[in-house]
Write an enzyme that holds these catalytic residues in place. Structure first.
Site, short mmCIF file in Angstrom:
data_model
loop_
_atom_site.label_atom_id
_atom_site.label_comp_id
_atom_site.label_asym_id
_atom_site.label_seq_id
_atom_site.Cartn_x
_atom_site.Cartn_y
_atom_site.Cartn_z
N ASP A 64 0.85 -1.19 0.00
CA ASP A 64 0.00 0.00 0.00
C ASP A 64 0.89 1.24 0.00
O ASP A 64 1.74 1.41 0.87
CB ASP A 64 -0.88 0.00 1.26
N TYR A 69 2.96 9.86 -0.40
CA TYR A 69 4.05 9.27 0.39
C TYR A 69 5.40 9.51 -0.28
O TYR A 69 6.43 9.34 0.34
CB TYR A 69 3.85 7.76 0.57
#
Ligand SMILES: *[C@@H]1O[C@H](CO)[C@@H](O)[C@H](O)[C@H]1NC(C)=O
Ligand SMILES: *[C@@H]1O[C@H](CO)[C@@H](O)[C@H](O)[C@H]1NC(C)=O
Ligand SMILES: *[C@@H]1O[C@H](CO)[C@@H](O)[C@H](O)[C@H]1NC(C)=O
Length: 320
Positions: A64, A69
């Protein structure tokens, strides 16, 4: 509640017996979503790459990540180096919320490029945009993009994160047959009897066939002492002793035993192995109940992130 154990067939060739749950694909057909995956929030490219390579060696076949990110290149490198066939692993990523249609499309394409993939298994809108027009444009762009043109699908399934019931009802108002596969939200021991608002209307999502997925399943980003309560706290530790399991394994098992996928983050090889090893024991009804009845650690905001319960009150547009 029970765990669906499906054996990989057709498109998704997860290893036989890899624990998974069915989700609704973009074309309406069900596909297998692995119940355990590796989370990567706050990892940079090099840490994400090393952590994922190690996790794949432990047998993980689900990762994930997210545009925000800033580690999709590292994730993509690990997948490329693994030598695995594309159909043997499941990738979830996200597109930032609150983008207009063209910026959404750009971010979606960027995700695939950074991951070095032709398609992802699950693409989520990371959080709801700040106004109905933006939210609608973003969902419609995602739907269209996922279907792909000529060369095939760019996402096998699509979904949302941090969305509340009102946001989902809004999607169904303009797209009654929307194939919303998943809503990813904070969920951990301590929230078993929480309000539907703080649970992001988990019951409503499930009534609509939208799989509720857990993040922060060990309350990792929670403020102390909550950040260790589900690893070494008295409740999970005492239950773990009965099964020869760690506190973290008990806390994660409580979630997967409800048929809810977890994506705990770990770069340490032993923790990765422990987090993966959730499927050779079964928590008794009594133990499930005491874990479900726990009211701490509560769903909570942190210094880094506002209380998730506020997702439903305000129009969130903050960075993850
Ligand atoms: C990535 O994070 C690790 C651990 O925090 C750090 O040691 C490393 O220097 C970082 N790499 C880059 C390129 O920032
Ligand atoms: C969409 O958003 C991007 C990025 O903020 C911006 O550059 C662009 O002008 C916007 N497009 C429209 C049509 O508003
Ligand atoms: C308890 O678990 C540990 C770690 O998985 C294992 O090495 C040990 O053999 C187990 N003990 C029993 C009695 O099953």
């Amino acid at each position: 509640m029970f765990v669906f154990l499906t054996l990989g067939f057709a498109f998704g060739e997860l290893p036989r017996g890899y624990p998974s749950v069915p989700i609704t694909g973009i074309d309406g057909a069900l596909l297998d979503m692995p119940l355990i995956g590796l989370g990567t929030w706050q990892y940079n490219d090099s840490v994400a790459e090393a952590a994922l390579l190690s996790a794949l060696q432990h047998g993980y076949r689900h990762v994930d990540t997210a545009n925000n990110y800033k580690n999709q290149a590292g994730v993509g490198n690990a997948l490329a180096k693994s030598g695995l066939k594309r159909t043997e692993f499941f990738v979830t990523t996200k597109v930032p919320g609150n983008l207009n249609a063209s910026a959404t499309e750009q971010a979606l394409d960027q995700d695939l490029k950074l991951l070095q993939l032709d398609y992802v298994d699950l693409m989520l809108i990371h959080w709801p945009g700040s106004d109905p027009v933006t939210r609608r444009g973003q969902w419609e762009t995602l739907e269209k993009w996922a279907q792909g043109t000529g060369e095939g699908k760019k996402a096998r399934a699509i979904g949302i994160s941090h969305y509340c019931r009102t946001h989902v009802e809004e999607i169904f108002s303009f797209s009654p047959n929307a194939k919303i596969a998943v809503n990813q939200n904070q969920y951990h021991v301590g929230m078993g009897t929480d309000t539907q608002k703080r649970l992001h209307d988990k019951a409503y999502m499930e009534s609509k066939g939208i799989l509720f997925e857990a993040y922060s399943s060990l309350c990792g980003p929670c403020d102390p002492p909550d950040n260790t309560a589900l690893i070494s706290g008295p409740l999970v530790t005492s239950i773990g002793k009965k099964y020869n399991k760690t506190g973290a394994q008990v806390a994660l098992r409580w979630i997967v035993q409800q048929g809810i996928p977890v994506i705990p983050k770990a770069s340490d090889s032993q923790y990765q192995a422990d987090n993966f090893n959730l499927f050779d024991f079964y928590l008794s009804g009594v133990d499930m109940l005491s874990l479900s009845s726990a009211t701490t650690p509560a769903e909570t905001g942190t210094a880094q992130e506002p209380d998730d319960a506020q997702d439903c009150d305000f129009e969130p547009d903050f960075l993850f």
